[in-house]
Design a protein around this motif. Structure first.
Motif, PDB file in Angstrom:
ATOM      1  N   GLY A 145       0.810  -1.216   0.000  1.00  0.00           N
ATOM      2  CA  GLY A 145       0.000   0.000   0.000  1.00  0.00           C
ATOM      3  C   GLY A 145       0.841   1.262   0.000  1.00  0.00           C
ATOM      4  N   ARG A 146       0.435   2.220   0.850  1.00  0.00           N
ATOM      5  CA  ARG A 146       1.137   3.506   0.912  1.00  0.00           C
ATOM      6  C   ARG A 146       2.572   3.354   1.408  1.00  0.00           C
ATOM      7  NH1 ARG A 146      -0.202   8.223   4.457  1.00  0.00           N
ATOM      8  NH2 ARG A 146      -1.727   6.875   5.461  1.00  0.00           N
ATOM      9  N   SER A 147       2.839   2.282   2.144  1.00  0.00           N
ATOM     10  CA  SER A 147       4.182   2.054   2.683  1.00  0.00           C
ATOM     11  C   SER A 147       5.203   1.755   1.590  1.00  0.00           C
ATOM     12  CB  SER A 147       4.157   0.911   3.695  1.00  0.00           C
ATOM     13  OG  SER A 147       3.358   1.251   4.813  1.00  0.00           O
ATOM     14  N   LYS A 148       4.710   1.414   0.386  1.00  0.00           N
ATOM     15  CA  LYS A 148       5.631   1.138  -0.721  1.00  0.00           C
ATOM     16  C   LYS A 148       6.477   2.362  -1.057  1.00  0.00           C
ATOM     17  CE  LYS A 148       2.549  -0.508  -3.635  1.00  0.00           C
ATOM     18  NZ  LYS A 148       1.990  -1.114  -4.876  1.00  0.00           N
ATOM     19  N   ILE A 149       5.980   3.555  -0.740  1.00  0.00           N
ATOM     20  CA  ILE A 149       6.747   4.782  -1.005  1.00  0.00           C
ATOM     21  C   ILE A 149       8.055   4.743  -0.236  1.00  0.00           C
ATOM     22  CG2 ILE A 149       6.767   7.295  -0.743  1.00  0.00           C
ATOM     23  CD1 ILE A 149       3.685   7.193  -0.990  1.00  0.00           C
ATOM     24  N   THR A 150       7.981   4.379   1.036  1.00  0.00           N
ATOM     25  CA  THR A 150       9.177   4.300   1.875  1.00  0.00           C
ATOM     26  C   THR A 150      10.071   3.143   1.433  1.00  0.00           C
ATOM     27  OG1 THR A 150       7.879   5.181   3.719  1.00  0.00           O
ATOM     28  CG2 THR A 150       9.994   4.174   4.261  1.00  0.00           C
ATOM     29  N   VAL A 151       9.468   2.016   1.084  1.00  0.00           N
ATOM     30  CA  VAL A 151      10.218   0.853   0.608  1.00  0.00           C
ATOM     31  C   VAL A 151      11.042   1.213  -0.624  1.00  0.00           C
ATOM     32  CG1 VAL A 151       9.997  -1.433  -0.451  1.00  0.00           C
ATOM     33  CG2 VAL A 151       8.626  -0.855   1.559  1.00  0.00           C
ATOM     34  N   GLU A 152      10.397   1.879  -1.590  1.00  0.00           N
ATOM     35  CA  GLU A 152      11.084   2.258  -2.826  1.00  0.00           C
ATOM     36  C   GLU A 152      12.238   3.217  -2.553  1.00  0.00           C
ATOM     37  OE1 GLU A 152      10.782   1.299  -5.905  1.00  0.00           O
ATOM     38  OE2 GLU A 152       8.908   0.156  -5.917  1.00  0.00           O
ATOM     39  N   ALA A 153      12.023   4.159  -1.627  1.00  0.00           N
ATOM     40  CA  ALA A 153      13.059   5.148  -1.319  1.00  0.00           C
ATOM     41  C   ALA A 153      14.285   4.487  -0.703  1.00  0.00           C
ATOM     42  CB  ALA A 153      12.494   6.199  -0.368  1.00  0.00           C
ATOM     43  N   LEU A 154      14.063   3.591   0.250  1.00  0.00           N
ATOM     44  CA  LEU A 154      15.190   2.920   0.895  1.00  0.00           C
ATOM     45  C   LEU A 154      15.941   2.041  -0.092  1.00  0.00           C
ATOM     46  CD1 LEU A 154      16.707   2.465   3.521  1.00  0.00           C
ATOM     47  CD2 LEU A 154      15.089   0.646   4.089  1.00  0.00           C
ATOM     48  N   PHE A 155      15.185   1.339  -0.926  1.00  0.00           N
ATOM     49  CA  PHE A 155      15.817   0.491  -1.941  1.00  0.00           C
ATOM     50  C   PHE A 155      16.684   1.312  -2.894  1.00  0.00           C
ATOM     51  CE2 PHE A 155      15.677  -1.094  -6.316  1.00  0.00           C
ATOM     52  CZ  PHE A 155      16.313  -2.326  -6.166  1.00  0.00           C
ATOM     53  N   SER A 156      16.137   2.391  -3.435  1.00  0.00           N
ATOM     54  CA  SER A 156      16.868   3.169  -4.440  1.00  0.00           C
ATOM     55  C   SER A 156      18.111   3.827  -3.858  1.00  0.00           C
ATOM     56  CB  SER A 156      15.954   4.228  -5.067  1.00  0.00           C
ATOM     57  OG  SER A 156      15.597   5.211  -4.121  1.00  0.00           O
ATOM     58  N   ARG A 157      18.035   4.256  -2.577  1.00  0.00           N
ATOM     59  CA  ARG A 157      19.199   4.895  -1.954  1.00  0.00           C
ATOM     60  C   ARG A 157      20.352   3.896  -1.798  1.00  0.00           C
ATOM     61  NH1 ARG A 157      15.732   8.242  -2.519  1.00  0.00           N
ATOM     62  NH2 ARG A 157      15.300  10.082  -1.245  1.00  0.00           N
ATOM     63  N   LEU A 158      20.057   2.736  -1.232  1.00  0.00           N
ATOM     64  CA  LEU A 158      21.110   1.777  -0.914  1.00  0.00           C
ATOM     65  C   LEU A 158      21.595   0.999  -2.132  1.00  0.00           C
ATOM     66  CD1 LEU A 158      19.796   0.427   2.499  1.00  0.00           C
ATOM     67  CD2 LEU A 158      21.559   2.150   2.098  1.00  0.00           C
ATOM     68  N   TYR A 159      20.693   0.744  -3.065  1.00  0.00           N
ATOM     69  CA  TYR A 159      21.051  -0.007  -4.260  1.00  0.00           C
ATOM     70  C   TYR A 159      22.095   0.733  -5.090  1.00  0.00           C
ATOM     71  CZ  TYR A 159      20.389  -2.604  -8.627  1.00  0.00           C
ATOM     72  OH  TYR A 159      20.583  -3.359  -9.757  1.00  0.00           O
ATOM     73  N   ARG A 160      21.978   2.042  -5.147  1.00  0.00           N
ATOM     74  CA  ARG A 160      22.866   2.822  -6.004  1.00  0.00           C
ATOM     75  C   ARG A 160      24.297   2.890  -5.473  1.00  0.00           C
ATOM     76  NH1 ARG A 160      20.394   8.724  -6.251  1.00  0.00           N
ATOM     77  NH2 ARG A 160      18.541   7.468  -6.589  1.00  0.00           N
ATOM     78  N   ILE A 161      24.505   2.553  -4.196  1.00  0.00           N
ATOM     79  CA  ILE A 161      25.879   2.537  -3.682  1.00  0.00           C
ATOM     80  C   ILE A 161      26.335   1.101  -3.393  1.00  0.00           C
ATOM     81  CG2 ILE A 161      25.904   4.897  -2.818  1.00  0.00           C
ATOM     82  CD1 ILE A 161      25.325   3.820  -0.025  1.00  0.00           C
ATOM     83  N   GLY A 162      25.666   0.142  -4.044  1.00  0.00           N
ATOM     84  CA  GLY A 162      26.194  -1.211  -4.067  1.00  0.00           C
ATOM     85  C   GLY A 162      25.764  -2.153  -2.966  1.00  0.00           C
ATOM     86  N   TYR A 163      24.789  -1.753  -2.122  1.00  0.00           N
ATOM     87  CA  TYR A 163      24.370  -2.665  -1.059  1.00  0.00           C
ATOM     88  C   TYR A 163      23.400  -3.720  -1.607  1.00  0.00           C
ATOM     89  CZ  TYR A 163      26.787  -0.177   2.595  1.00  0.00           C
ATOM     90  OH  TYR A 163      27.779   0.357   3.393  1.00  0.00           O
ATOM     91  N   PRO A 164      23.499  -4.954  -1.136  1.00  0.00           N
ATOM     92  CA  PRO A 164      22.673  -6.065  -1.657  1.00  0.00           C
ATOM     93  C   PRO A 164      21.259  -6.016  -1.086  1.00  0.00           C
ATOM     94  CG  PRO A 164      24.081  -6.857   0.117  1.00  0.00           C
ATOM     95  CD  PRO A 164      24.456  -5.404  -0.121  1.00  0.00           C
ATOM     96  N   ILE A 165      20.451  -5.142  -1.637  1.00  0.00           N
ATOM     97  CA  ILE A 165      19.108  -4.913  -1.111  1.00  0.00           C
ATOM     98  C   ILE A 165      18.040  -5.355  -2.106  1.00  0.00           C
ATOM     99  CG2 ILE A 165      19.112  -2.513  -1.921  1.00  0.00           C
ATOM    100  CD1 ILE A 165      17.437  -1.834   0.615  1.00  0.00           C
ATOM    101  N   MET A 166      16.951  -5.921  -1.584  1.00  0.00           N
ATOM    102  CA  MET A 166      15.820  -6.375  -2.398  1.00  0.00           C
ATOM    103  C   MET A 166      14.549  -5.758  -1.830  1.00  0.00           C
ATOM    104  SD  MET A 166      16.821 -10.420  -2.216  1.00  0.00           S
ATOM    105  CE  MET A 166      16.975 -10.323  -0.432  1.00  0.00           C
ATOM    106  N   LYS A 167      13.540  -5.531  -2.667  1.00  0.00           N
ATOM    107  CA  LYS A 167      12.272  -4.963  -2.199  1.00  0.00           C
ATOM    108  C   LYS A 167      11.113  -5.839  -2.652  1.00  0.00           C
ATOM    109  CE  LYS A 167      12.139  -1.707  -6.109  1.00  0.00           C
ATOM    110  NZ  LYS A 167      11.034  -2.210  -6.897  1.00  0.00           N
ATOM    111  N   PHE A 168      10.095  -5.947  -1.777  1.00  0.00           N
ATOM    112  CA  PHE A 168       8.945  -6.799  -2.076  1.00  0.00           C
ATOM    113  C   PHE A 168       7.671  -6.145  -1.551  1.00  0.00           C
ATOM    114  CE2 PHE A 168      12.704  -9.401  -1.478  1.00  0.00           C
ATOM    115  CZ  PHE A 168      12.728 -10.175  -2.625  1.00  0.00           C
TER     116      PHE A 168
END
Length: 291
Positions: A145-168
């Motif tokens: 739901g609305r929490s996906k906004i926060t999920v997407e933000a955390l994923f995009s921040r950490l993914y771009r500096i190489g951390y092994p992060i997945m979102k669901f």
């Protein structure tokens, strides 16, 4: 230093029984608390028993009513009188007037949500979360739901500096990932009210496997906060589920700012390497721009 009393009341509101919620409603809405000298007077004005007031005061962490009364009186003295509600409102404020007035209402509410979140932010805890992220073998972030906004933000921040992060965000995918997480993995669960079944059940499933669970929520003593090892709280949007025509994004805004704080704390862990990753990513993205 204690946080705002009203903010604390809002945060605990979903966990209160009906009588306590009546007291909370009165305290949040009233501008006449200075005239309430005794617990029995608050009980009468709230339509509950004096015993309910005593339990409410203890839930708020005070021994006696007089200890509770002073800070809330001082806090109320600095508040402006709340506007009357209408069918179209934003986080309890009437939406009316011209574009300037409407935008001012929304911006001011968002600023207030940020200020209240700042007031309850646990800096040692947010540092702990950054440490866990940095050391994790893999990071899974879940939210619907609305929490996906926060999920997407955390994923995009950490993914771009190489951390092994997945979102669901799909309930079946959440079942899958939380069933196969392994030692040294980390699960981050986002739920504004801490009630989303797939997220809470996912947290429980991961905990059974010995996985550390971090929650991001707004509600203390919620199902998610109870199962999480650590929970970062944004301010509770008291009016978000009170018949609003539009779900306020102010709560998500506060969580997005928290995500940026986590991102910067993590990025400092290996600054040279992380900046190198970011610069490489930025250069490649720039090459994709239309010229």
């Amino acid at each position: 230093m204690r946080q705002s009393v009203i903010t604390e009341i809002k945060s605990l509101y979903p966990q209160m029984n009906e009588a306590m919620q009546k007291i909370a409603d009165y305290l949040i809405d009233t501008d006449e608390i200075e005239g309430v000298e005794r617990a029995s007077e608050l009980a009468q004005r709230s339509g509950v028993s004096t015993a309910s007031v005593s339990r409410f005061v203890k839930m708020m962490g005070y021994k006696e009513f007089r200890d509770f009364r002073l800070p809330i009186v001082l806090e109320k003295q600095g508040e402006e009188k709340r506007q009357a509600k209408s069918e179209l409102n934003y986080n309890g404020e009437t939406i009316s007037g011209d574009a300037y007035s409407i935008c001012k209402t929304i911006f001011s509410k968002s600023v207030r949500e940020l200020e209240e979140t700042w007031g309850i932010l646990d800096f040692s805890l947010i540092q702990k979360v950054a440490d866990l992220i940095h050391k994790a073998r893999r990071i899974a972030v879940i939210g619907v739901g609305r929490s996906k906004i926060t999920v997407e933000a955390l994923f995009s921040r950490l993914y771009r500096i190489g951390y092994p992060i997945m979102k669901f965000s799909d309930s079946h995918e959440i079942v899958n990932i939380t069933s196969i997480l392994e030692e040294k993995d980390l699960l981050i669960c986002v739920s504004n009210f801490g009630l989303s079944k797939s997220v809470v059940e996912g947290a429980k499933r991961a905990k059974k496997r010995g996985i550390k669970v971090v929650g991001i929520s707004s509600i203390k003593e919620s199902p998610l906060s109870k199962v999480s090892d650590y929970t970062l709280f944004s301010a509770y949007d008291y009016n978000a589920q009170d018949g609003n025509l539009f779900d306020p994004s102010s709560e998500n805004l506060a969580q997005l700012v928290m995500v940026d704080c986590i991102y910067m704390l993590v990025a400092r862990k290996n600054e040279k390497k992380n900046i190198s990753y970011f610069k490489t990513f930025s250069n490649e993205i720039h090459a994709e721009h239309v010229k």
